[in-house]
Design an enzyme around this catalytic site. Structure first.
Site, PDB file in Angstrom:
ATOM      1  N   HIS A 111       0.845  -1.197   0.000  1.00  0.00           N
ATOM      2  CA  HIS A 111       0.000   0.000   0.000  1.00  0.00           C
ATOM      3  C   HIS A 111       0.875   1.240   0.000  1.00  0.00           C
ATOM      4  CE1 HIS A 111       0.572   1.527   4.168  1.00  0.00           C
ATOM      5  NE2 HIS A 111       0.851   0.263   4.431  1.00  0.00           N
ATOM      6  N   CYS A 112       0.292   2.348  -0.494  1.00  0.00           N
ATOM      7  CA  CYS A 112       0.964   3.641  -0.434  1.00  0.00           C
ATOM      8  C   CYS A 112       0.128   4.536   0.471  1.00  0.00           C
ATOM      9  CB  CYS A 112       1.128   4.231  -1.831  1.00  0.00           C
ATOM     10  SG  CYS A 112      -0.421   4.494  -2.709  1.00  0.00           S
ATOM     11  N   ALA A 113       0.182   5.838   0.289  1.00  0.00           N
ATOM     12  CA  ALA A 113      -0.519   6.755   1.192  1.00  0.00           C
ATOM     13  C   ALA A 113      -2.033   6.630   1.094  1.00  0.00           C
ATOM     14  CB  ALA A 113      -0.098   8.191   0.899  1.00  0.00           C
ATOM     15  N   THR A 114      -2.546   6.287  -0.085  1.00  0.00           N
ATOM     16  CA  THR A 114      -3.999   6.272  -0.271  1.00  0.00           C
ATOM     17  C   THR A 114      -4.539   4.983  -0.870  1.00  0.00           C
ATOM     18  OG1 THR A 114      -3.769   7.282  -2.474  1.00  0.00           O
ATOM     19  CG2 THR A 114      -4.085   8.780  -0.602  1.00  0.00           C
ATOM     20  N   ARG A 115      -3.667   4.130  -1.454  1.00  0.00           N
ATOM     21  CA  ARG A 115      -4.158   2.999  -2.250  1.00  0.00           C
ATOM     22  C   ARG A 115      -3.571   1.661  -1.818  1.00  0.00           C
ATOM     23  NH1 ARG A 115      -2.056   5.710  -7.498  1.00  0.00           N
ATOM     24  NH2 ARG A 115      -1.103   7.025  -5.916  1.00  0.00           N
TER      25      ARG A 115
END
Length: 463
Positions: free
Chosen positions: A26-30
């Site tokens: 995962h990244c910051a939003t996804r």
């Protein structure tokens, strides 16, 4: 509302089950998932899951937008179900060979520059704060004048604002070595060699206060303070050379011999071959970018503001980090940022209009936080979760971005930094431009909102 554990189970089922998941991170939003068989994904099911704000394929990854904070909890819930996650680096490696050559090249370029951006953002904020604190109007509020500011204080602010750009080649070479499998500290030292105080300072040479060193009668050698391209290519070539020698030098000698050979070869290659050639190329790129931004009558803002979010969809927008760095280093300000800010704000305005107009509870619950995310500088939830799915809101957002960009260009707004936009971007305009910056954002949002509300969205689609 479903719990994060229930959402995790629904996500796994919708993407084809545990056996179809190759890796996820995962990244910051996804939530970023690489699957074995794309055909097994039930995209309608994914998008109907609670808290999901949209989903799309990009760079070989199926990316499900949850938003800041939520994505961390869903990721943890998926892990608790016994599915082993991967680091973002591992997922990137697995996706490396997916997409066309241009997309892979831009993705690699982004991998190099993304880790550097936070310090450049901080530097931009320091510039903004210094600009505010040295304004005559602000000083007069405290009964002071510009002459009252201590020279030592100004010197301290120069340390805060200039350091990252003076040693930018070291940061770029370090990150490039890291991405291409070299030893980062060797890249760091190589980058520091490019800005060694023993070399004529690049800015002094540009201003005529110093002359380049002349080797063999035709090779000009200077420091590369603020340069990006020479350090990037030097890092790429250096990492490849290091890997070559690591395989061939005996292990007992590797610790001493390999760094020595790499730094010797690369210092000569960088200063006498790569540097002079790539410095010219870098100047060409800067000149072309500057010419586009200086088109008269606000035309540049109209073009860039209207097209920026289309480029974001393709996933190749990271290349503009390089251009923004060049603008800041050469001009001392960034005219690209306020134009892009308008493009980002407008997509938020379009999503907000959808939220106001729709009577569908799920779409309304999706549109409002997506618009807020855009106003904080992250447009993916608004674009992929709302605007693109309904078509015309995205187009109206592009128009709003063009109008806002036109105003930003017409009035020649200049950011003190990069990579933060809309509300956080206020920190880059803490000077006499602040009210015009607010106006640009308001106009972009209002234009996209009005066009979407009245012409761009009919509340008939189901979600």
């Amino acid at each position: 509302m479903a719990t994060n554990e229930q959402i995790a189970k629904q996500v796994i089922e919708a993407v084809g089950g545990e056996e179809n998941i190759q890796s996820f991170a995962h990244c910051a939003t996804r939530l970023r998932i690489i699957v074995h068989d794309r055909e097994k994904i039930a995209e309608d099911k994914v998008e109907s899951i609670d808290k999901v704000k949209g989903a799309f394929f990009n760079s070989g990854q199926y990316q499900i937008i949850f938003g800041t904070g939520t994505v961390n909890r869903v990721y943890e819930a998926v892990q608790k179900l016994g599915i082993t996650g991967s680091s973002k680096e591992e997922v990137k490696k697995e996706a490396k060979n997916q997409g066309n050559t241009f997309q892979r090249a831009i993705r690699t370029f982004g991998d190099v520059f993304v880790p550097i951006i936070p310090v450049l953002v901080a530097t931009g904020l320091f510039m903004g704060l210094r600009g505010m604190l040295t304004q005559e109007q602000v000083l007069s509020f405290f009964g002071l004048a510009p002459d009252d500011i201590s020279q030592n204080f100004l010197l301290f602010t120069e340390v805060l604002t200039d350091t990252a750009f003076v040693f930018l080649p070291a940061l770029v070479a370090w990150s490039t070595f890291r991405v291409f499998g070299g030893t980062p500290v060797i890249g760091l030292v190589l980058g520091l060699m490019l800005v060694s105080p023993a070399l004529p300072n690049a800015w002094a040479v540009a201003s005529g206060d110093a002359d380049p060193l002349n080797f063999l009668g035709f090779i000009p050698v200077i420091g590369y303070q603020g340069s990006v391209l020479p350090a990037f290519v030097a890092g790429l070539v250096g990492a490849k050379i290091e890997k070559f020698f690591r395989k061939r030098v005996p292990e007992a000698l590797d610790l001493i011999v390999t760094p020595f050979i790499v730094l010797l070869i690369m210092s000569i290659l960088s200063l006498f071959v790569l540097g002079p050639i790539l410095h010219v190329v870098e100047n060409w790129i800067f000149t072309g970018t500057k010419a586009l931004l200086e088109l008269p009558l606000g035309i540049s803002g109209l073009i860039i503001g209207g097209l920026n979010q289309i480029i974001v969809i393709t996933g190749v927008h990271h290349i503009f980090n390089f251009l923004e760095i060049q603008l800041l280093e050469n001009l001392g300000y960034n005219p690209y940022n306020p134009i892009v800010t308008a493009a980002v704000a407008a997509q938020g305005g379009a999503a907000l209009a959808v939220g106001f107009k729709t009577k569908q509870k799920k779409l309304k619950a999706l549109a409002y936080p997506s618009s807020l995310s855009a106003f904080l500088g992250i447009t993916e939830p608004a674009i992929f979760g709302v605007n693109l799915r309904h078509g015309m809101p995205f187009v109206m957002g592009l128009i709003g971005g063009a109008v806002g960009g036109f105003i930003a260009s017409l009035f020649q707004l200049k950011a003190t930094g990069m990579s933060i936009t809309v509300i956080p971007g206020l920190l880059l305009f803490l000077n006499e431009q602040i009210f015009m910056y607010i106006l640009v954002n308001v106009v972009a949002i209002a234009t996209a909102f009005a066009l979407t509300y009245f012409f761009g969205f009919k509340d008939k689609e189901s979600i």
